[in-house]
Write an enzyme that holds these catalytic residues in place. Structure first.
Site, PDB file in Angstrom:
ATOM      1  N   HIS A 114     -71.268 -11.583   2.808  1.00 12.00           N
ATOM      2  CA  HIS A 114     -70.707 -12.913   2.559  1.00 12.00           C
ATOM      3  C   HIS A 114     -70.895 -13.248   1.086  1.00 12.00           C
ATOM      4  O   HIS A 114     -71.977 -12.986   0.545  1.00 12.00           O
ATOM      5  CB  HIS A 114     -71.423 -13.950   3.417  1.00 12.00           C
ATOM      6  CG  HIS A 114     -70.985 -15.353   3.113  1.00 12.00           C
ATOM      7  ND1 HIS A 114     -69.770 -15.847   3.541  1.00 12.00           N
ATOM      8  CD2 HIS A 114     -71.578 -16.332   2.400  1.00 12.00           C
ATOM      9  CE1 HIS A 114     -69.651 -17.098   3.112  1.00 12.00           C
ATOM     10  NE2 HIS A 114     -70.724 -17.416   2.410  1.00 12.00           N
ATOM     11  N   ALA A 157     -47.111   8.504   0.674  1.00  8.65           N
ATOM     12  CA  ALA A 157     -47.853   9.544  -0.038  1.00  8.65           C
ATOM     13  C   ALA A 157     -49.053  10.021   0.773  1.00  8.65           C
ATOM     14  O   ALA A 157     -49.304  11.233   0.898  1.00  8.65           O
ATOM     15  CB  ALA A 157     -48.304   9.008  -1.394  1.00  8.65           C
TER      16      ALA A 157
HETATM   17  P1  FAD Z   1     -42.529  14.069  -3.755  1.00  2.60           P
HETATM   18  O1  FAD Z   1     -43.563  13.167  -4.296  1.00  2.60           O
HETATM   19  O2  FAD Z   1     -41.117  13.611  -3.756  1.00  2.60           O
HETATM   20  O3  FAD Z   1     -42.674  15.432  -4.553  1.00  2.60           O
HETATM   21  C1  FAD Z   1     -41.819  16.517  -4.364  1.00  2.60           C
HETATM   22  C2  FAD Z   1     -41.814  17.348  -5.635  1.00  2.60           C
HETATM   23  O4  FAD Z   1     -41.140  18.570  -5.369  1.00  2.60           O
HETATM   24  C3  FAD Z   1     -41.089  16.693  -6.798  1.00  2.60           C
HETATM   25  O5  FAD Z   1     -41.817  16.874  -7.992  1.00  2.60           O
HETATM   26  C4  FAD Z   1     -39.756  17.476  -6.860  1.00  2.60           C
HETATM   27  O6  FAD Z   1     -39.184  17.522  -8.155  1.00  2.60           O
HETATM   28  C5  FAD Z   1     -40.233  18.842  -6.435  1.00  2.60           C
HETATM   29  N1  FAD Z   1     -39.180  19.705  -5.893  1.00  2.60           N
HETATM   30  C6  FAD Z   1     -38.221  19.389  -4.988  1.00  2.60           C
HETATM   31  N2  FAD Z   1     -37.478  20.476  -4.692  1.00  2.60           N
HETATM   32  C7  FAD Z   1     -37.983  21.490  -5.432  1.00  2.60           C
HETATM   33  C8  FAD Z   1     -37.663  22.863  -5.552  1.00  2.60           C
HETATM   34  N3  FAD Z   1     -36.711  23.440  -4.820  1.00  2.60           N
HETATM   35  N4  FAD Z   1     -38.379  23.606  -6.416  1.00  2.60           N
HETATM   36  C9  FAD Z   1     -39.379  23.064  -7.158  1.00  2.60           C
HETATM   37  N5  FAD Z   1     -39.737  21.772  -7.071  1.00  2.60           N
HETATM   38  C10 FAD Z   1     -39.052  21.014  -6.201  1.00  2.60           C
HETATM   39  N6  FAD Z   1     -45.851   5.779  -1.041  1.00  2.60           N
HETATM   40  C11 FAD Z   1     -47.075   5.274  -0.770  1.00  2.60           C
HETATM   41  O7  FAD Z   1     -47.777   5.817   0.084  1.00  2.60           O
HETATM   42  N7  FAD Z   1     -47.549   4.176  -1.439  1.00  2.60           N
HETATM   43  C12 FAD Z   1     -46.816   3.532  -2.374  1.00  2.60           C
HETATM   44  O8  FAD Z   1     -47.272   2.552  -2.962  1.00  2.60           O
HETATM   45  C13 FAD Z   1     -45.524   4.032  -2.677  1.00  2.60           C
HETATM   46  N8  FAD Z   1     -44.754   3.432  -3.611  1.00  2.60           N
HETATM   47  C14 FAD Z   1     -43.535   3.967  -3.919  1.00  2.60           C
HETATM   48  C15 FAD Z   1     -42.774   3.328  -4.878  1.00  2.60           C
HETATM   49  C16 FAD Z   1     -41.534   3.842  -5.213  1.00  2.60           C
HETATM   50  C17 FAD Z   1     -40.709   3.143  -6.275  1.00  2.60           C
HETATM   51  C18 FAD Z   1     -41.065   5.028  -4.583  1.00  2.60           C
HETATM   52  C19 FAD Z   1     -39.736   5.616  -4.965  1.00  2.60           C
HETATM   53  C20 FAD Z   1     -41.819   5.663  -3.620  1.00  2.60           C
HETATM   54  C21 FAD Z   1     -43.064   5.135  -3.269  1.00  2.60           C
HETATM   55  N9  FAD Z   1     -43.855   5.721  -2.289  1.00  2.60           N
HETATM   56  C22 FAD Z   1     -45.080   5.191  -1.977  1.00  2.60           C
HETATM   57  C23 FAD Z   1     -43.422   6.923  -1.563  1.00  2.60           C
HETATM   58  C24 FAD Z   1     -44.104   8.161  -2.145  1.00  2.60           C
HETATM   59  O9  FAD Z   1     -43.769   8.284  -3.493  1.00  2.60           O
HETATM   60  C25 FAD Z   1     -43.690   9.392  -1.369  1.00  2.60           C
HETATM   61  O10 FAD Z   1     -43.966   9.195   0.006  1.00  2.60           O
HETATM   62  C26 FAD Z   1     -44.431  10.620  -1.843  1.00  2.60           C
HETATM   63  O11 FAD Z   1     -44.238  10.851  -3.207  1.00  2.60           O
HETATM   64  C27 FAD Z   1     -43.976  11.849  -1.053  1.00  2.60           C
HETATM   65  O12 FAD Z   1     -44.710  12.952  -1.467  1.00  2.60           O
HETATM   66  P2  FAD Z   1     -44.148  14.433  -1.352  1.00  2.60           P
HETATM   67  O13 FAD Z   1     -45.204  15.304  -1.950  1.00  2.60           O
HETATM   68  O14 FAD Z   1     -43.708  14.702   0.021  1.00  2.60           O
HETATM   69  O15 FAD Z   1     -42.833  14.484  -2.245  1.00  2.60           O
END
Ligand code: FAD
Ligand code: AMP
Length: 478
Positions: A450, A326
């Site tokens: 500490h 994230a």
């Molecule tokens: P996403 O969070 O996947 O968001 C993308 C969004 O775009 C979604 O809402 C999706 O529905 C929307 N979307 C997709 N296509 C379209 C479209 N064509 N039109 C409109 N909307 C669309 N990362 C960490 O750094 N720390 C953690 O502790 C961590 N824990 C995790 C635990 C789990 C169980 C999982 C599954 C993942 C975890 N991650 C963690 C990874 C983290 O969730 C992702 O790296 C992060 O969410 C990626 O962010 P993003 O904005 O790229 O995409």
């Protein structure tokens, strides 16, 4: 007439919502299109991270850790009546945190003047965006710049097709309404280990099947070894070198067949979690005539500045190369918004912290000793065991260590590796030090409060030069 914006962001996960908010702060008109609907059928912003990723998993990890540690209370002089699990109550806590944070993104959009659109966004040729709403109606947004932030989805394998009943992915594994008696997990990566920890603490017998022979190959080797021993003691039965071949329903459960040393074996479990990684998500995103290209693994192709092959179109987060984390997406989102506004920031891809929120936690930034050896780079290393840290002992939580590696000549810190409680917080010190180009000596010269866990970082830095105070140093130097 179509609505027009300086920037349209597709995807309101951490990468997309950071880009949208930063762009609005910089005075641009911004829309953000997202398709996620919450359990109540309303828009639920925040993407995977807030809805089904980082946040709900940490809610379950933190609650399950507290539950599991109550059995150690007697040794600390605390008497408690039996602590009982109310899983529905735990899930309600998790859901309320998700609700608070996802609605918080909505409020931030409102406060910053970002216009949200509910629906599926598709990039048309050029930089206009079509939004297909849940009722099927369509609207076109005219944009000067588009930021693609569509994230990722769980990877699927034919050997274990997810049915959302007995075989689930990470999303399903956050929603169990009963603690499975026997839980199988495919994949000993970050997600598999975190979810395995949650359900083992709540009472499941957990078996983790991992195809690789080596446990956590990206982590420091010593830390990976110590972590494997610790997780095994906690009841996670982690079977390395086991490739899952197929799975089938039997009775009320699942039978998983896997290959180990060329021999087929099987595992019977009530629930099976498939946690074999995540794949970039670009379904319905790109019009056939869009100039955006994907790479050979399906990621949106971008350069270091997150520019795609189409002019005025950028892509950030899990949908592009780099670690699927994230915070990496957040920084890319902010970078792109600022570059569109005319500034020239960049993301330092060499300084991205990784964290595994097990107990002890595992966190690292920069290079491991094994990577440095492979690259033939001369380095020095210092490490310090939490077993000699007063604060860790006082809290009866002293399993783990801090290791710092620095360049043999310049002493510049090249990597920091932590196993221990709050490793996720400790690693921030290392990231700051490395971003400022600190040497191990610099860290050793700084005063740390500490008694704190942070003193282990200080001592590991002193250890690089052979003069940690609370350890007998192998090499004595002036
Ligand atoms: P996403 O969070 O996947 O968001 C993308 C969004 O775009 C979604 O809402 C999706 O529905 C929307 N979307 C997709 N296509 C379209 C479209 N064509 N039109 C409109 N909307 C669309 N990362 C960490 O750094 N720390 C953690 O502790 C961590 N824990 C995790 C635990 C789990 C169980 C999982 C599954 C993942 C975890 N991650 C963690 C990874 C983290 O969730 C992702 O790296 C992060 O969410 C990626 O962010 P993003 O904005 O790229 O995409
Ligand atoms: P990560 O990529 O960190 O999410 O981890 C996923 C893990 O799942 C990796 O360590 C893979 O080796 C492992 N994996 C992938 N496919 C299989 C399989 N068929 N059987 C067992 N483990 C697998």
């Amino acid at each position: 007439m179509s609505d027009s914006y300086d920037i349209v962001v597709i995807g309101a996960g951490p990468a997309g919502y950071h880009a949208a908010i930063r762009a609005a702060q910089l005075g641009m008109s911004v829309a953000c299109v997202d398709k996620t609907l919450g359990a109540n059928g309303e828009a639920s912003l925040g993407g995977t991270c807030l809805n089904v990723g980082c946040i709900p998993s940490k809610a379950l990890l933190d609650v399950s850790h507290r539950f599991a540690t109550t059995k150690d209370f007697a040794a600390l002089g605390l008497k408690v009546a039996d602590v009982e699990l109310d899983l529905a109550g735990v899930q309600a806590h998790k859901d309320s945190v998700v609700q608070k944070l996802t609605s918080g993104v909505g409020m931030l959009f409102k406060g910053n003047g970002v216009t949200p659109y509910q629906g599926v966004g598709s990039l048309l040729p050029g930089s206009d965006v079509k939004v297909t709403k849940p009722d099927g109606s369509e609207e076109t947004l005219v944009a000067k710049h588009v930021i693609l932030a569509t994230g990722s989805e769980p990877m699927r394998i034919g050997a274990a097709p997810v049915d959302n009943d007995r075989i689930v992915d990470s999303t399903g594994a956050l929603e169990f309404t009963e603690v499975p008696k026997r839980l199988g997990i495919i994949g000993a990566g970050i997600i598999g280990l975190e979810l395995g920890s949650v359900w083992a603490r709540f009472g499941s017998e957990v078996v983790v099947l991992e195809a690789l022979e080596k446990f956590l190959p990206s982590a420091d080797e010593r830390i990976a070894r110590d972590a494997l021993r610790s997780f095994t003691k906690q009841g996670l039965d982690i079977r390395l070198g086991t490739r899952v071949l197929h799975s089938e329903n039997y009775g009320d459960g699942v039978r998983v067949t896997y290959l180990v040393n060329d021999e087929e074996q099987s595992l019977e479990c009530d629930k099976l979690i498939v946690a074999v990684g995540r794949a970039p998500y670009t379904a319905q995103l790109l019009d056939d005539d869009s100039a955006v290209n994907l790479d050979e693994r399906g990621f949106i192709f971008v350069n270091e500045q997150c520019e795609t092959d189409a002019s005025d179109v950028y892509a950030v987060g899990d949908a592009v190369r780099g670690p699927m984390l994230a915070h990496k997406g957040m920084e890319e989102g902010v970078m792109v918004a600022e570059r569109i506004a005319g500034a020239k920031p960049s993301v330092n891809y060499d300084c991205i912290p990784s964290v595994i929120y097990t107990h002890p936690e595992i966190a690292w930034v920069g290079q491991t000793e094994q990577e440095l050896r492979e690259n033939g780079q001369d380095y020095k290393a210092g490490s310090f065991s939490l077993g000699a840290n007063g604060r860790a002992l006082a809290s009866a939580d002293a399993e783990g260590m801090v290791k710092i590696v620095s360049d043999a000549d310049s002493d510049r810190i090249l990597g920091v590796h932590v196993l221990g409680p709050q490793a996720s917080e400790l690693i921030a010190q290392a990231v700051i030090a490395m971003e400022f180009g600190a040497t191990a000596e610099d860290l050793g010269l700084i005063m740390f409060a500490h008694p704190t866990l942070s003193e282990a970082v200080h001592e590991a830095a002193l250890g690089v030069a052979g003069h940690a105070i609370h350890a007998v140093n192998r090499q004595r130097r002036k």
